[in-house]
Write a protein that holds these residues in place. Structure first.
Motif, PDB file in Angstrom:
ATOM      1  N   GLU A   1       0.837  -1.205   0.000  1.00 13.98           N
ATOM      2  CA  GLU A   1       0.000   0.000   0.000  1.00 13.98           C
ATOM      3  C   GLU A   1       0.873   1.257   0.000  1.00 13.98           C
ATOM      4  OE1 GLU A   1      -3.880  -1.993   2.208  1.00 13.98           O
ATOM      5  OE2 GLU A   1      -2.837  -0.329   3.195  1.00 13.98           O
ATOM      6  N   ASP A   2       0.193   2.400  -0.083  1.00 12.88           N
ATOM      7  CA  ASP A   2       0.897   3.683  -0.204  1.00 12.88           C
ATOM      8  C   ASP A   2       1.988   3.839   0.858  1.00 12.88           C
ATOM      9  OD1 ASP A   2      -1.003   4.065  -2.109  1.00 12.88           O
ATOM     10  OD2 ASP A   2      -2.057   5.691  -1.087  1.00 12.88           O
ATOM     11  N   GLY A   3       3.131   4.297   0.433  1.00 13.58           N
ATOM     12  CA  GLY A   3       4.214   4.641   1.354  1.00 13.58           C
ATOM     13  C   GLY A   3       4.929   3.460   1.986  1.00 13.58           C
ATOM     14  N   ALA A   4       4.638   2.240   1.564  1.00 10.96           N
ATOM     15  CA  ALA A   4       5.341   1.082   2.133  1.00 10.96           C
ATOM     16  C   ALA A   4       6.789   1.099   1.644  1.00 10.96           C
ATOM     17  CB  ALA A   4       4.657  -0.205   1.702  1.00 10.96           C
ATOM     18  N   SER A   5       7.687   0.508   2.445  1.00 16.16           N
ATOM     19  CA  SER A   5       9.073   0.446   1.980  1.00 16.16           C
ATOM     20  C   SER A   5       9.669  -0.934   2.203  1.00 16.16           C
ATOM     21  CB  SER A   5       9.913   1.543   2.639  1.00 16.16           C
ATOM     22  OG  SER A   5      10.428   1.088   3.866  1.00 16.16           O
ATOM     23  N   VAL A   6      10.520  -1.331   1.264  1.00 18.23           N
ATOM     24  CA  VAL A   6      11.073  -2.684   1.264  1.00 18.23           C
ATOM     25  C   VAL A   6      12.569  -2.625   0.980  1.00 18.23           C
ATOM     26  CG1 VAL A   6      11.040  -4.930   0.098  1.00 18.23           C
ATOM     27  CG2 VAL A   6       8.900  -3.676   0.415  1.00 18.23           C
ATOM     28  N   GLY A   7      13.319  -3.452   1.715  1.00 16.21           N
ATOM     29  CA  GLY A   7      14.732  -3.647   1.422  1.00 16.21           C
ATOM     30  C   GLY A   7      15.620  -2.682   2.182  1.00 16.21           C
ATOM     31  N   PRO A   8      16.909  -2.660   1.861  1.00 14.55           N
ATOM     32  CA  PRO A   8      17.562  -3.485   0.852  1.00 14.55           C
ATOM     33  C   PRO A   8      17.671  -4.952   1.267  1.00 14.55           C
ATOM     34  CG  PRO A   8      19.178  -2.158   2.026  1.00 14.55           C
ATOM     35  CD  PRO A   8      17.830  -1.727   2.510  1.00 14.55           C
ATOM     36  N   TYR A   9      17.795  -5.817   0.264  1.00 19.84           N
ATOM     37  CA  TYR A   9      17.964  -7.266   0.438  1.00 19.84           C
ATOM     38  C   TYR A   9      16.754  -7.896   1.127  1.00 19.84           C
ATOM     39  CZ  TYR A   9      22.553  -5.339  -0.263  1.00 19.84           C
ATOM     40  OH  TYR A   9      23.586  -4.602  -0.743  1.00 19.84           O
ATOM     41  N   ALA A  10      15.633  -7.878   0.458  1.00 17.48           N
ATOM     42  CA  ALA A  10      14.431  -8.477   1.022  1.00 17.48           C
ATOM     43  C   ALA A  10      13.792  -9.396  -0.006  1.00 17.48           C
ATOM     44  CB  ALA A  10      13.441  -7.387   1.423  1.00 17.48           C
ATOM     45  N   SER A  11      13.064 -10.418   0.493  1.00 17.78           N
ATOM     46  CA  SER A  11      12.326 -11.305  -0.382  1.00 17.78           C
ATOM     47  C   SER A  11      10.887 -11.367   0.104  1.00 17.78           C
ATOM     48  CB  SER A  11      12.968 -12.696  -0.350  1.00 17.78           C
ATOM     49  OG  SER A  11      12.139 -13.619  -1.018  1.00 17.78           O
ATOM     50  N   LEU A  12       9.978 -10.811  -0.671  1.00 15.56           N
ATOM     51  CA  LEU A  12       8.561 -10.833  -0.296  1.00 15.56           C
ATOM     52  C   LEU A  12       7.873 -11.852  -1.186  1.00 15.56           C
ATOM     53  CD1 LEU A  12       9.397  -8.384   1.290  1.00 15.56           C
ATOM     54  CD2 LEU A  12       7.339  -7.215   0.525  1.00 15.56           C
ATOM     55  N   ARG A  13       7.419 -12.927  -0.564  1.00 15.87           N
ATOM     56  CA  ARG A  13       6.845 -14.038  -1.315  1.00 15.87           C
ATOM     57  C   ARG A  13       5.327 -13.930  -1.394  1.00 15.87           C
ATOM     58  NH1 ARG A  13       9.178 -18.504   2.080  1.00 15.87           N
ATOM     59  NH2 ARG A  13       7.749 -19.748   0.822  1.00 15.87           N
ATOM     60  N   PRO A  14       4.674 -14.829  -2.164  1.00 17.73           N
ATOM     61  CA  PRO A  14       3.242 -14.676  -2.399  1.00 17.73           C
ATOM     62  C   PRO A  14       2.413 -14.514  -1.119  1.00 17.73           C
ATOM     63  CG  PRO A  14       4.114 -16.261  -3.930  1.00 17.73           C
ATOM     64  CD  PRO A  14       5.247 -15.901  -3.006  1.00 17.73           C
ATOM     65  N   GLY A  15       1.442 -13.630  -1.225  1.00 16.89           N
ATOM     66  CA  GLY A  15       0.525 -13.403  -0.120  1.00 16.89           C
ATOM     67  C   GLY A  15       1.031 -12.416   0.911  1.00 16.89           C
ATOM     68  N   SER A  16       2.115 -11.732   0.618  1.00 16.69           N
ATOM     69  CA  SER A  16       2.595 -10.699   1.536  1.00 16.69           C
ATOM     70  C   SER A  16       1.829  -9.413   1.251  1.00 16.69           C
ATOM     71  CB  SER A  16       4.087 -10.439   1.334  1.00 16.69           C
ATOM     72  OG  SER A  16       4.825 -11.617   1.573  1.00 16.69           O
ATOM     73  N   VAL A  17       1.356  -8.782   2.320  1.00 13.25           N
ATOM     74  CA  VAL A  17       0.653  -7.507   2.176  1.00 13.25           C
ATOM     75  C   VAL A  17       1.302  -6.510   3.118  1.00 13.25           C
ATOM     76  CG1 VAL A  17      -1.553  -6.296   2.420  1.00 13.25           C
ATOM     77  CG2 VAL A  17      -1.520  -8.685   1.654  1.00 13.25           C
ATOM     78  N   LEU A  18       1.799  -5.411   2.584  1.00 11.26           N
ATOM     79  CA  LEU A  18       2.342  -4.350   3.439  1.00 11.26           C
ATOM     80  C   LEU A  18       1.334  -3.208   3.416  1.00 11.26           C
ATOM     81  CD1 LEU A  18       6.188  -4.008   2.709  1.00 11.26           C
ATOM     82  CD2 LEU A  18       4.985  -5.642   4.141  1.00 11.26           C
ATOM     83  N   ARG A  19       0.708  -2.982   4.571  1.00 10.79           N
ATOM     84  CA  ARG A  19      -0.275  -1.895   4.640  1.00 10.79           C
ATOM     85  C   ARG A  19       0.446  -0.545   4.616  1.00 10.79           C
ATOM     86  NH1 ARG A  19      -4.441  -4.530   3.357  1.00 10.79           N
ATOM     87  NH2 ARG A  19      -5.287  -6.087   4.773  1.00 10.79           N
ATOM     88  N   ALA A  20      -0.356   0.529   4.514  1.00 11.53           N
ATOM     89  CA  ALA A  20       0.196   1.872   4.320  1.00 11.53           C
ATOM     90  C   ALA A  20       1.309   2.194   5.311  1.00 11.53           C
ATOM     91  CB  ALA A  20      -0.921   2.906   4.429  1.00 11.53           C
ATOM     92  N   GLY A  21       2.406   2.699   4.786  1.00 11.96           N
ATOM     93  CA  GLY A  21       3.506   3.187   5.612  1.00 11.96           C
ATOM     94  C   GLY A  21       4.268   2.115   6.365  1.00 11.96           C
ATOM     95  N   SER A  22       4.077   0.857   6.055  1.00  7.06           N
ATOM     96  CA  SER A  22       4.783  -0.188   6.798  1.00  7.06           C
ATOM     97  C   SER A  22       6.110  -0.518   6.111  1.00  7.06           C
ATOM     98  CB  SER A  22       3.912  -1.441   6.924  1.00  7.06           C
ATOM     99  OG  SER A  22       3.699  -2.008   5.655  1.00  7.06           O
ATOM    100  N   LYS A  23       6.899  -1.358   6.790  1.00  2.00           N
ATOM    101  CA  LYS A  23       8.247  -1.603   6.288  1.00  2.00           C
ATOM    102  C   LYS A  23       8.676  -3.055   6.454  1.00  2.00           C
ATOM    103  CE  LYS A  23      12.995  -0.183   7.124  1.00  2.00           C
ATOM    104  NZ  LYS A  23      13.818   0.981   7.330  1.00  2.00           N
TER     105      LYS A  23
END
Ligand code: UD1
Ligand code: CA
Length: 463
Positions: A322-344
């Motif tokens: 969702e809006d403003g989510a942030s990922v990484g560096p060096y991350a693996s998000l596999r199926p069914g991952s949901v990052l709600r607004a502003g999460s990390k």
């Protein structure tokens, strides 16, 4: 007036050296055949054709599955050339006008096909060939013209003499024919040629000789003519298509720091002011919102990203950010991952079938699988859901505002209540009630003067 498009897609694709039917080899993530059928779909929408027929052969079932929503398939059991493919389809063609195209020309566009149809109609020709001029025409059929410039035939590379080989105008293998006229001369096609096949190209000379008008529509964009017969040409098509897709998204307001290392699939969509840093691959049905910063070195497959999302050095598959989510560096998000607004999901984090609530953070070195994390949660470094007991997968629930100490093991199924805290290094196997501290840790013991005693023992030797 009924107009039918016929796609030739039965060939062996011998030069590909492949078990996969040639027309299913992918260019920017989509089978070559699908690019061609899509271009025809554009023609159909614009009213230039009424329906699409596909001649299948090698891997017929697989090929049919790919296009069954858009086209009707006819099987060519024995592949005896492009002319034979049209003969095979003939009983299924009930048309006044027939557009013939080969499935190995993925770069041809609806606009060019429209130009071809327009010329065919305005010139009242019996056949109109789509041609182009190449600096290196090697491998293609050459367009023969008389002194007046009228098209008199097409000669294949294998049959061409030195003078004909010097001709730079080539046959793209896309044509429009008056069907009744073509049908009449099809039985006259022979196999007295290098390959011993029925060449559709010979129909052009037969028509010209019979006094039927033949014209050619020369497309100025030579890249559209590329016919893919080999892996090298497949790579060429990939590069050309990639450049075309990148140009389109830049025109739509997407920044690419290095378009030469930016890979965007044919079905992806991207919002304006999104910045793609080097080495980004956006694949499948991925949708990216506005104002995102992706990369460097990031692969996103079948994901939905909202606005203002940042992803660095990560692989994401079937996720929703969702809006403003942030990922990484060096991350693996596999199926069914949901990052709600502003999460990390931060550095060295892996998630699977996990919802990370609004503003929640999993910043470092964690695995969150089959977990539901509420809003405003902080997960300390090195925390892991022990979700698999060797037989079944179990869920971890972490309610809003919980504070997870570093190196917490969640021995699932387990629930951490709202606002609860876990002690660093705890293996939590029982639910922690809301507001409580859950700690599971041996008492620390300090052995005083340990180092000095150890040295003394060493000096005195074994007693
Ligand atoms: C063909 C043309 C050539 C043109 C070039 C453009 C002929 C004889 N030559 O050569 O003038 O410059 O395309 O790319 O037409 N196919 C069938 N059934 C068959 C044989 C082929 O459906 O029995 C299909 C193939 O799947 C392919 C297409 O027809 O998609 C063209 O066949 P291919 O062997 O690739 O022809 P080229 O040698 O490239
Ligand atoms: Ca070809």
């Amino acid at each position: 007036m009924v107009r039918v498009a016929l796609v030739l897609a039965a060939g062996e694709g011998t030069r590909m050296k492949s078990d996969i039917p040639k027309v299913l080899h992918r260019v920017c993530g989509r089978p070559m055949l699908s690019w061609v059928v899509d271009a025809l779909e554009g023609l159909r929408e614009a009213g230039y054709i009424d329906r699409i027929l596909v001649v299948t052969g090698k891997g017929a079932d697989e090929v049919e599955r790919e296009v069954c929503d858009q086209a009707t398939c006819v099987v060519q059991e024995e592949r005896k050339g492009t002319g034979h493919a049209v003969m095979t389809a003939a009983p299924h063609v009930d048309a006044d006008e027939l557009l013939v195209i080969t499935a190995d020309s993925p770069l041809v566009t609806s606009e060019t096909l429209r130009g071809l149809c327009e010329l065919h109609r305005s010139s009242r020709a019996a056949a109109t060939v789509l041609s182009t001029e190449l600096d290196d025409p090697t491998g293609y059929g050459r367009i023969l013209r008389d002194e007046g410039g009228a098209v008199t035939g097409i000669v294949e590379e294998t049959e061409a003499g030195p003078r004909e080989k010097a001709i730079r105008e080539v046959n793209t293998s896309t044509y429009v024919f008056g069907w009744q006229t073509l049908k009449k001369i099809l039985p006259e096609l022979g196999t007295a040629n290098a390959k011993g096949e029925y060449y559709l190209t010979d129909a052009v000379a037969l028509l010209a000789r019979a006094g039927e008008g033949v014209s050619a529509y020369i497309t100025p964009d030579a890249s559209e003519a590329l016919g893919v017969n080999s892996r090298e040409q497949l790579a060429e098509a990939e590069a050309l298509m990639r450049r075309r897709i990148n140009r389109r998204w830049m025109a739509e307001g997407v920044t690419m720091e290095d378009p030469s290392t930016t890979y965007i699939g044919g079905e992806v969509s991207i919002g304006r002011d999104t910045v793609l840093r080097p080495l980004v691959m956006l694949e499948g049905s991925t949708v990216v919102g506005e104002g995102c910063v992706l990369g460097p070195n990031t692969r996103v497959v079948d994901c939905r990203l909202g606005n203002g999302v940042t992803v660095e050095q990560a692989t994401l598959r079937e996720c929703e950010l969702e809006d403003g989510a942030s990922v990484g560096p060096y991350a693996s998000l596999r199926p069914g991952s949901v990052l709600r607004a502003g999460s990390k999901a931060g550095t060295f984090v892996e998630t699977k079938k996990t919802v990370v609530g609004k503003g929640s953070k999993v910043p470092h070195l964690s695995y969150m699988g089959d977990a539901e994390i509420g809003d405003g949660v902080n997960v300390g470094a090195g925390s892991i859901t022990c979700n698999y007991d060797g037989v079944h997968k179990h869920r971890t629930v972490i309610e809003d505002e919980a504070f997870i100490g570093s190196d917490t093991m969640f021995i699932a199924p387990v629930r951490i209540g709202k606002g609860a805290v876990t002690g660093a290094g705890s293996a939590i196997s029982k639910d922690v009630p809301p507001g409580a501290l859950g700690v599971e840790r041996g008492k620390q013991r300090n052995i005083l003067e340990y180092k000095r005693k150890a040295k003394q023992e060493e000096e005195e030797g074994p007693s």
